[in-house]
Motif scaffolding. Sequence first.
Motif, PDB file in Angstrom:
ATOM      1  N   THR A 104       0.831  -1.204   0.000  1.00 26.10           N
ATOM      2  CA  THR A 104       0.000   0.000   0.000  1.00 26.10           C
ATOM      3  C   THR A 104       0.865   1.253   0.000  1.00 26.10           C
ATOM      4  O   THR A 104       0.576   2.218  -0.714  1.00 26.10           O
ATOM      5  CB  THR A 104      -0.928  -0.005   1.220  1.00 26.10           C
ATOM      6  N   ALA A 108       1.025   4.020  -2.966  1.00 24.28           N
ATOM      7  CA  ALA A 108       0.767   5.431  -2.679  1.00 24.28           C
ATOM      8  C   ALA A 108       1.923   6.303  -3.167  1.00 24.28           C
ATOM      9  O   ALA A 108       1.713   7.381  -3.736  1.00 24.28           O
ATOM     10  CB  ALA A 108       0.546   5.626  -1.175  1.00 24.28           C
ATOM     11  N   GLU A 112       1.668   9.131  -6.061  1.00 23.23           N
ATOM     12  CA  GLU A 112       2.116  10.501  -5.802  1.00 23.23           C
ATOM     13  C   GLU A 112       3.133  10.949  -6.850  1.00 23.23           C
ATOM     14  O   GLU A 112       3.072  12.080  -7.346  1.00 23.23           O
ATOM     15  CB  GLU A 112       2.736  10.582  -4.398  1.00 23.23           C
TER      16      GLU A 112
END
Length: 136
Positions: A104, A108, A112
């Motif tokens: 995860t 992420a 980003e």
Amino acid sequence: MSLKIRLARGGAKKRPHYSIVVADSRYPRDGRFIEKIGVFDPLKPQDSAERVKIDLDKAKDWVAKGAQPTDRVLRFLDAAGVIKRPARVNPDKAKPKKKAQERTAAAAAAAEAAASAAAAAAEAPAEASAEAPSAE
């Protein structure tokens, strides 16, 4: 002798029907019991009054004598208002494990980075188009 208030299965294959019985915990599930205090038919709708029938006076007497209800029977007795069932909360069980947390976090970080690259790409043509009319 440790007494349990539990379900004893009956009925046909794929058509269960349970008796709520008081039995010694060492007896087999469907074996000998001391007293039958109710029935449970899981095939009936959940809101049906016919689904669970318990003799509440007998249940109270057996609990007073020290009989321990199983979790499922305790749910029935709690719904009937005989015994209060303590709430169970185990929030750690629902949390993702270490590898899932790492995946995860990596996803992420990648999202980003992609968002910042897309923002930079969106700004670059805008700067080029702003310079283009002034060059003419």
